[in-house]
Design an enzyme around this catalytic site. Structure first.
Site, PDB file in Angstrom:
ATOM      1  N   CYS A 113       1.186  -1.339   0.049  1.00 53.61           N
ATOM      2  CA  CYS A 113       0.447  -0.181   0.245  1.00 53.61           C
ATOM      3  C   CYS A 113       0.716   1.564  -0.179  1.00 53.61           C
ATOM      4  O   CYS A 113       2.250   0.660   0.871  1.00 53.61           O
ATOM      5  CB  CYS A 113      -1.030  -0.050   1.088  1.00 53.61           C
ATOM      6  N   ALA A 114       0.787   2.362  -0.639  1.00 51.55           N
ATOM      7  CA  ALA A 114       0.825   3.794  -0.564  1.00 51.55           C
ATOM      8  C   ALA A 114       2.547   3.106  -1.452  1.00 51.55           C
ATOM      9  O   ALA A 114       3.294   3.909  -2.184  1.00 51.55           O
ATOM     10  CB  ALA A 114       1.514   4.026   0.456  1.00 51.55           C
TER      11      ALA A 114
END
Length: 289
Positions: A113-114
């Site tokens: 994520c990110a």
């Protein structure tokens, strides 16, 4: 030396802010949302990467990232870590000269994520790696799960965030959160290094998926057991089996599944004494991981 545990600070005004909107009935509604900001990490004079992070513990994140990418060795002497909040830059300084050009050329992106970032030769650090065979008692898992679920956190305030906790027995030593699970682990690594915390008798507990990157980072940190509320990826399991990491996923309520390193488990918990998990403690998507 006694070190106070480091825990989330959900009331820190820099980490979240109120945003106005409407609910499903059209009525006004205000909720807290997590902040996300860049952190540019330097090793001495060399710019390494820009990480998207919530902005807490930048020194731990910068140092842990460099350690987990193999750009710093445990024997490298850290002379200083500078952080400029206005420029959003963290500089890790060492006594000796470092050479990271080869690693920068092999940079790849991951599924984190990110958008996580790793470097192409990280697997090389796993060759010949031997993790300690420290036994882990299943009775400790349930107490840790309860503690982590009931510790005030940014997740409980805002959602949209992952948590990772370094544990010893039934004790939480450090609990970090971030928009990317890899960032939370790197913060733990940096904190351990600066405080001289050994890894052989520790457990890492995460709310995120057990991906190859998570398995690699945990193994390179020397932690023999990794636990998650979420599920596994096949490559994550393959690497865990290669290095002998105890890998436990889907840890919810009474249940868990171990797909690697079962030899460390001591099954000492009477499951009839473990309460079912409260619905309000279940994280979004947990039913489908």
């Amino acid at each position: 030396m006694t070190i106070d545990p480091i825990l989330p600070d959900p009331k820190n005004p820099r980490l979240s802010r109120a945003v106005e909107g409407v609910d499903e009935t059209g009525q006004p509604k205000s909720i807290n949302v997590i902040e996300e900001r860049p952190l540019i990490i330097y090793l001495n004079s060399q710019e390494i990467v820009t990480a998207m992070t919530i902005g807490d513990h930048p020194e731990y994140l910068a140092l842990g990232f460099l350690l987990n990418q193999g750009m710093l060795k445990e024997t490298d002497q850290i002379t200083k870590i500078d952080y400029d909040e206005e420029l959003e830059v963290a500089v890790v300084r060492t006594a000796g000269v470092t050479d990271v050009e080869d690693k920068l050329e092999k940079k790849t992106r991951t599924s984190g994520c990110a958008v996580g970032t790793v470097f192409g030769d990280m697997m090389a650090g796993l060759e010949g790696l031997s993790l300690p065979d420290t036994p882990v008692h299943t009775s400790t898992f349930y107490g840790l799960s309860f503690q982590i679920n009931h510790t005030p956190s940014l997740y409980m305030e805002t959602g949209a965030i992952h948590g990772t906790a370094l544990c010893q027995g039934r004790e939480i030593l450090a609990y970090m959160e971030d928009v990317g699970r890899h960032n939370a682990v790197d913060k733990i690594a940096g904190w351990m290094h600066l405080n001289g915390i050994t890894a052989a008798d520790k457990v890492l507990y995460t709310t995120g998926r057990l991906t190859s990157e998570m398995v690699i980072k945990t193994s390179l940190m020397g932690i023999p057991t990794l636990i998650s509320r979420s599920g596994f990826t096949a490559w994550g399991v393959d690497i865990a089996r290669q290095v002998g990491l105890t890998l436990i996923g889907r840890m919810r309520g009474k249940k868990f599944t171990c797909l690697s390193g079962q030899h460390r488990l001591v099954f000492d918990q009477d499951l009839s004494q473990v309460p079912d998990e409260e619905k309000k403690m279940r994280r979004k998507g947990a039913e489908h991981d």
